[in-house]
Write a protein that holds these residues in place. Structure first.
Motif, short mmCIF file in Angstrom:
data_model
loop_
_atom_site.label_atom_id
_atom_site.label_comp_id
_atom_site.label_asym_id
_atom_site.label_seq_id
_atom_site.Cartn_x
_atom_site.Cartn_y
_atom_site.Cartn_z
N PRO A 283 65.85 44.01 35.91
CA PRO A 283 66.16 43.42 34.59
C PRO A 283 65.56 42.04 34.40
N TRP A 284 65.31 41.31 35.50
CA TRP A 284 64.73 39.97 35.38
C TRP A 284 63.29 40.02 34.89
N ARG A 285 62.64 41.17 35.02
CA ARG A 285 61.25 41.31 34.59
C ARG A 285 61.12 42.09 33.30
N ASP A 286 62.22 42.42 32.69
CA ASP A 286 62.21 43.21 31.46
C ASP A 286 62.75 42.35 30.32
N PRO A 287 62.03 42.23 29.21
CA PRO A 287 62.54 41.43 28.08
C PRO A 287 63.91 41.89 27.61
N LEU A 288 64.20 43.19 27.75
CA LEU A 288 65.50 43.69 27.33
C LEU A 288 66.62 43.04 28.12
N GLY A 289 66.41 42.83 29.41
CA GLY A 289 67.42 42.15 30.22
C GLY A 289 67.71 40.75 29.72
N TRP A 290 66.67 40.02 29.33
CA TRP A 290 66.85 38.67 28.81
C TRP A 290 67.52 38.68 27.44
N GLN A 291 67.23 39.71 26.65
CA GLN A 291 67.87 39.79 25.32
C GLN A 291 69.36 40.05 25.45
N VAL A 292 69.75 40.94 26.35
CA VAL A 292 71.18 41.18 26.56
C VAL A 292 71.85 39.93 27.14
N THR A 293 71.15 39.25 28.05
CA THR A 293 71.69 38.02 28.63
C THR A 293 71.88 36.95 27.56
N GLY A 294 70.89 36.78 26.69
CA GLY A 294 71.00 35.78 25.63
C GLY A 294 72.15 36.08 24.68
N PHE A 295 72.30 37.36 24.31
CA PHE A 295 73.41 37.72 23.43
C PHE A 295 74.74 37.46 24.10
N MET A 296 74.87 37.88 25.36
CA MET A 296 76.14 37.68 26.07
C MET A 296 76.45 36.20 26.21
N GLY B 49 79.41 42.89 24.14
CA GLY B 49 78.53 42.37 25.18
C GLY B 49 78.66 43.15 26.47
N LEU B 50 79.88 43.47 26.89
CA LEU B 50 80.07 44.25 28.10
C LEU B 50 79.56 45.69 27.93
N THR B 51 79.74 46.23 26.73
CA THR B 51 79.27 47.59 26.48
C THR B 51 77.75 47.68 26.54
N LEU B 52 77.07 46.66 26.03
CA LEU B 52 75.61 46.67 26.07
C LEU B 52 75.09 46.70 27.50
N ILE B 53 75.81 46.06 28.42
CA ILE B 53 75.38 46.11 29.82
C ILE B 53 75.33 47.55 30.30
N VAL B 54 76.34 48.32 29.96
CA VAL B 54 76.41 49.72 30.40
C VAL B 54 75.38 50.56 29.66
N LEU B 55 75.25 50.37 28.35
CA LEU B 55 74.37 51.21 27.55
C LEU B 55 72.89 50.94 27.81
N ARG B 56 72.55 49.73 28.18
CA ARG B 56 71.14 49.38 28.38
C ARG B 56 70.66 49.64 29.80
N ALA B 57 71.53 50.21 30.64
CA ALA B 57 71.15 50.57 32.01
C ALA B 57 71.02 52.07 32.13
N ARG B 58 70.07 52.52 32.95
CA ARG B 58 69.84 53.96 33.10
C ARG B 58 70.86 54.61 34.01
N GLY C 76 74.81 41.70 36.93
CA GLY C 76 74.67 40.46 37.66
C GLY C 76 73.84 39.44 36.91
N MET C 77 72.76 39.90 36.30
CA MET C 77 71.90 39.00 35.53
C MET C 77 72.61 38.51 34.28
N VAL C 78 73.19 39.44 33.53
CA VAL C 78 73.78 39.10 32.23
C VAL C 78 74.99 38.19 32.40
N GLN C 79 75.88 38.53 33.32
CA GLN C 79 77.09 37.73 33.46
C GLN C 79 76.83 36.42 34.21
N GLY C 80 75.95 36.46 35.19
CA GLY C 80 75.62 35.22 35.88
C GLY C 80 74.88 34.25 34.98
#
Length: 307
Positions: free
Chosen positions: A114-127, A227-236, A246-250
């Protein structure tokens, strides 16, 4: 010497409990993704609602407990170890029955970082930004209400209404989000409701304070659940959910921690005529920033590729 030792113990205990809370919070989205893949919204909603109710219970019952034990704050705070022990006892059979083996991620997903995917950063920014708004309100709502003319007791009572509004939305929003392919409109609607409730509460007539605080709590509770739901939905898969969590909450909570501090600086710098203007602009600006991240985080995609 004894007082210093008690302070050191206090800090050590706080650090250990915070570490436990942080680890549990990071692991939960992965567990939900693994064990409830077809009911992620419902289970995330139940989990989020219990978080809100637990926080509200701690805030509401700590003072009565201290009074019951004749002002012994240490005993009152230590009483909250009992629910933690009960939760550990409930989890122990599940952990023991799981054994020591772990499920391998499906082929092709092990490299999804997720650290190398823009989607991971977008979910992190929203959270991070939606959590920042909640932290600002938890820290500053009583003070802002006193600045509106309420006495401390009335301001505290009005601020507690946020907790009442949080729990139902924290349950219902994840359920709705789990049924949607895209969550962008839902996120933007909740952010708009947050900004509107803030303005109505702290700039509108006094009659709007009570409904405004309830609406503010509902909007913030819904955003937290989303925000918590997006973590689950955006993961395969479960492994991806744990990594993204870990990325989003940290990262997200580190960003959110700056919110109350920055809001306080802005408020102190703008005291005087019309002092509420700059803090309000900051709060609404955070809402707008969260909306920009939500446009990416709410897409029908998963980290490492399209769903």
């Amino acid at each position: 010497m004894q007082a210093a030792s008690r302070i050191e113990t206090l800090y050590l205990g706080a650090a250990l409990s915070a570490a436990g809370i942080g680890l549990a919070g990071v692991l939960m989205p992965g567990i939900i993704k693994r064990d409830f893949p077809t009911r992620t919204g419902t289970v995330t909603g139940l989990y989020t609602m219990m978080l809100c109710l637990g926080a509200a219970g701690g805030a509401a019952l700590s003072v009565p407990l201290a009074t019951r034990f004749e002002g012994a704050w240490g005993v009152a705070l230590a009483a909250w170890a009992v629910p933690a022990l009960a939760a550990a006892a409930a989890w122990a059979p599940l952990a023991l029955s799981a054994g020591t083996t772990s499920a391998r991620p499906p082929a092709g997903t092990a490299g999804a970082n997720p650290w190398r995917d823009p989607l991971g950063w977008q979910v992190t920014g929203f959270m991070g930004l939606q959590s920042s708004m909640a932290y600002i309100m938890f820290a500053w709502a009583p003070t802002l209400l006193q600045d509106r003319g309420l006495d401390p007791a009335a301001a505290g009572a009005a601020a507690s209404l946020m907790s009442l509004g949080q729990a139902p939305a924290a349950l219902l929003v994840p359920i709705l989000a789990g049924r949607l392919r895209r969550q962008r409109l839902l996120a933007c609607a909740l952010l708009a409701a947050t900004a509107a409730a803030y303005v109505a509460t702290f700039h509108g007539p006094p009659a709007l304070i009570v409904p405004g605080m309830l609406a503010l709590g509902a909007a913030l509770g819904g955003l937290f659940g989303l925000g918590l739901t997006l973590i689950v939905l955006r993961a395969r898969d479960a492994g991806g959910a744990a990594a993204l969590s870990g990325m989003v909450q940290g990262g997200g909570y580190s960003l959110a921690a700056l919110g109350p501090f920055t809001f306080g600086l802005v408020r102190l710098e703008s005291l005087g005529d019309g002092w509420r203007g700059l803090p309000t602009l900051l709060f609404c600006g955070i809402c707008a920033g969260a909306a920009l991240f939500a446009l990416g985080a709410g897409r029908d995609r998963v980290v490492g590729g399209r769903a």
